[in-house]
Write a protein that holds these residues in place. Structure first.
Motif, PDB file in Angstrom:
ATOM      1  N   ALA A  26       0.861  -1.189   0.000  1.00  8.95           N
ATOM      2  CA  ALA A  26       0.000   0.000   0.000  1.00  8.95           C
ATOM      3  C   ALA A  26       0.898   1.240   0.000  1.00  8.95           C
ATOM      4  CB  ALA A  26      -0.905   0.009   1.223  1.00  8.95           C
ATOM      5  N   THR A  49      -6.325  -0.498  -1.352  1.00 10.46           N
ATOM      6  CA  THR A  49      -6.079   0.007  -2.697  1.00 10.46           C
ATOM      7  C   THR A  49      -7.361  -0.095  -3.516  1.00 10.46           C
ATOM      8  OG1 THR A  49      -4.542  -0.103  -4.583  1.00 10.46           O
ATOM      9  CG2 THR A  49      -5.337  -2.211  -3.705  1.00 10.46           C
ATOM     10  N   ARG A  59      -3.110   5.412  -7.972  1.00  9.40           N
ATOM     11  CA  ARG A  59      -2.841   4.556  -6.833  1.00  9.40           C
ATOM     12  C   ARG A  59      -3.406   3.148  -6.981  1.00  9.40           C
ATOM     13  NH1 ARG A  59      -3.961   5.718  -0.834  1.00  9.40           N
ATOM     14  NH2 ARG A  59      -3.541   3.606  -0.294  1.00  9.40           N
ATOM     15  N   ASN A  60      -4.253   2.937  -7.964  1.00  9.00           N
ATOM     16  CA  ASN A  60      -4.901   1.647  -8.126  1.00  9.00           C
ATOM     17  C   ASN A  60      -4.018   0.669  -8.899  1.00  9.00           C
ATOM     18  OD1 ASN A  60      -6.996   2.729  -6.720  1.00  9.00           O
ATOM     19  ND2 ASN A  60      -8.398   2.851  -8.433  1.00  9.00           N
TER      20      ASN A  60
END
Length: 165
Positions: A26, A49, A59-60
């Motif tokens: 993460a 996530t 961020r994915n």
């Protein structure tokens, strides 16, 4: 700097492997995720996530990353906030992201990733788990799949990776 792993970071990963520590990706950059996946032989986790197949957000995780994390035997926690889900921050949106991962790599590799620690606002708190359970039922998840997502998959990874005793 959103770069990959440094030489010092490589030595830290090697030491973490020796100590049987579980790596959480993460907040890692894409390059760092790729570097860690190239270095580790143990299950990795992403505690919270989203997935690019549902929301193309920096961020994915990409489909390739999801597959590689699953190949380690790890688990991906789906987050409950806008950056993970998009503007539709609902139990149904969480269920759709979980379904996406299940359909891509199987149920064993996906979990809840609420991020309840307070740095972000989520649309439900712990009392809202029943709403997420219902959303999973609405998506035709089986009882065994729901148990896996609600904690079984994380328990599996921890049982497999924590030192005995």
């Amino acid at each position: 700097e959103k770069g990959g792993i440094t030489e010092f970071g490589r030595s830290v990963i090697r030491r973490m492997e020796e100590l049987s520590l579980t790596i959480d990706l993460a907040h890692a950059s894409n390059l760092l995720i790729d570097d860690v996946l190239d270095l580790t032989n143990r299950p990795v986790i992403v505690t919270h996530t989203g997935v690019k197949g549902v929301l193309d957000s920096p961020r994915n995780l990409s489909d390739r990353q999801i597959r590689e994390i699953a190949n380690t035997g790890g688990v991906i926690g789906i987050g409950f906030w806008e950056g993970a889900l998009g503007e539709d921050i609902t139990p149904a949106a969480i269920a759709r992201s979980i379904k996406y991962v299940r359909d891509l790599v199987r149920i064993e590799y996906v979990a809840l990733g609420s991020d309840f620690e307070g740095a972000t606002t989520t649309m439900v708190d712990a009392s809202g788990m029943v709403l997420i359970t219902q959303a999973l039922m609405d998506e035709r998840f089986t009882n065994d799949e729901i148990r896996a997502v609600m904690g079984g998959n994380v328990i599996r990874v921890l049982t497999e990776t924590l030192p005995n005793g």
